[in-house]
Motif scaffolding. Structure first.
Motif, PDB file in Angstrom:
ATOM      1  N   ASP A   2       4.721  -4.928  14.121  1.00 25.69           N
ATOM      2  CA  ASP A   2       3.829  -4.459  13.064  1.00 25.69           C
ATOM      3  C   ASP A   2       4.603  -3.790  11.940  1.00 25.69           C
ATOM      4  O   ASP A   2       5.565  -3.069  12.185  1.00 25.69           O
ATOM      5  N   LYS A   3       4.159  -4.024  10.743  1.00 29.24           N
ATOM      6  CA  LYS A   3       4.660  -3.272   9.602  1.00 29.24           C
ATOM      7  C   LYS A   3       3.871  -1.970   9.545  1.00 29.24           C
ATOM      8  O   LYS A   3       2.666  -1.950   9.797  1.00 29.24           O
ATOM      9  N   ILE A   4       4.545  -0.880   9.188  1.00 26.05           N
ATOM     10  CA  ILE A   4       3.907   0.422   9.068  1.00 26.05           C
ATOM     11  C   ILE A   4       4.233   0.991   7.696  1.00 26.05           C
ATOM     12  O   ILE A   4       5.398   1.058   7.301  1.00 26.05           O
ATOM     13  N   ALA A   5       3.192   1.397   6.975  1.00 26.46           N
ATOM     14  CA  ALA A   5       3.389   2.083   5.695  1.00 26.46           C
ATOM     15  C   ALA A   5       3.458   3.580   5.962  1.00 26.46           C
ATOM     16  O   ALA A   5       2.675   4.119   6.746  1.00 26.46           O
ATOM     17  N   VAL A   6       4.397   4.240   5.323  1.00 28.46           N
ATOM     18  CA  VAL A   6       4.543   5.683   5.432  1.00 28.46           C
ATOM     19  C   VAL A   6       4.299   6.273   4.047  1.00 28.46           C
ATOM     20  O   VAL A   6       4.967   5.903   3.084  1.00 28.46           O
ATOM     21  N   ILE A   7       3.296   7.162   3.973  1.00 29.99           N
ATOM     22  CA  ILE A   7       2.959   7.789   2.701  1.00 29.99           C
ATOM     23  C   ILE A   7       3.035   9.302   2.843  1.00 29.99           C
ATOM     24  O   ILE A   7       2.976   9.835   3.953  1.00 29.99           O
ATOM     25  N   SER A   8       3.159   9.984   1.721  1.00 31.09           N
ATOM     26  CA  SER A   8       3.200  11.448   1.748  1.00 31.09           C
ATOM     27  C   SER A   8       2.966  11.987   0.346  1.00 31.09           C
ATOM     28  O   SER A   8       2.918  11.237  -0.631  1.00 31.09           O
ATOM     29  N   ASP A   9       2.839  13.286   0.262  1.00 33.78           N
ATOM     30  CA  ASP A   9       2.747  13.995  -1.014  1.00 33.78           C
ATOM     31  C   ASP A   9       1.607  13.486  -1.887  1.00 33.78           C
ATOM     32  O   ASP A   9       1.792  13.216  -3.074  1.00 33.78           O
ATOM     33  N   ILE A  10       0.443  13.406  -1.313  1.00 27.14           N
ATOM     34  CA  ILE A  10      -0.754  12.980  -2.029  1.00 27.14           C
ATOM     35  C   ILE A  10      -1.141  14.046  -3.060  1.00 27.14           C
ATOM     36  O   ILE A  10      -1.522  13.726  -4.179  1.00 27.14           O
ATOM     37  N   ARG A  27       0.160  -6.091   0.640  1.00 31.63           N
ATOM     38  CA  ARG A  27       1.278  -6.466   1.510  1.00 31.63           C
ATOM     39  C   ARG A  27       0.822  -6.768   2.948  1.00 31.63           C
ATOM     40  O   ARG A  27       1.647  -7.010   3.821  1.00 31.63           O
ATOM     41  N   HIS A  28      -0.485  -6.686   3.180  1.00 24.81           N
ATOM     42  CA  HIS A  28      -1.074  -6.975   4.494  1.00 24.81           C
ATOM     43  C   HIS A  28      -0.574  -6.036   5.582  1.00 24.81           C
ATOM     44  O   HIS A  28      -0.392  -6.441   6.735  1.00 24.81           O
ATOM     45  N   ILE A  29      -0.353  -4.789   5.213  1.00 24.38           N
ATOM     46  CA  ILE A  29       0.052  -3.762   6.176  1.00 24.38           C
ATOM     47  C   ILE A  29      -1.213  -3.081   6.673  1.00 24.38           C
ATOM     48  O   ILE A  29      -2.048  -2.654   5.875  1.00 24.38           O
ATOM     49  N   ARG A  30      -1.342  -2.999   7.970  1.00 25.66           N
ATOM     50  CA  ARG A  30      -2.556  -2.440   8.579  1.00 25.66           C
ATOM     51  C   ARG A  30      -2.377  -1.014   9.089  1.00 25.66           C
ATOM     52  O   ARG A  30      -3.333  -0.275   9.199  1.00 25.66           O
TER      53      ARG A  30
END
Length: 93
Positions: A2-10, A27-30
């Motif tokens: 699986d691809k994983i998106a990592v986000i921060s600092d909203i 990008r079809h990342i779930r």
């Protein structure tokens, strides 16, 4: 794998968050993980917290998320606390 998106600092910036989410979806990342700092600085703390709760399988507490639960001496901190309310503040803890 699986691809994983990592986000921060909203930082309460909902338009920026939604732009990032659109790119993640393109990008079809779930799977999405958030490294914190959902609140602070921007005008939409409630919406940002609610959206992160919907999207992210795991959220780590950022320093701003920790700080908003402390006593505030600045009007912006008090304003965000009032907006966020008990349940969202509990989530940020």
């Amino acid at each position: 794998m699986d691809k994983i998106a990592v986000i921060s600092d909203i930082h309460s910036n909902l338009p920026a968050l939604e732009a990032v989410v659109r790119d993640i979806r393109r990008r079809h990342i779930r799977r999405i993980v958030c490294l914190g700092d959902l609140v602070g600085k921007g005008p939409q703390p409630c919406e940002a917290v609610d959206r992160i709760r919907e999207l992210c399988e795991t959220t780590v507490q950022g320093n701003w998320d920790h700080g908003i639960n402390n006593p505030q001496d600045k009007e912006t901190g008090l304003w965000q606390q009032r907006l966020l309310g008990t349940e969202r503040l509990r989530y940020l803890r």
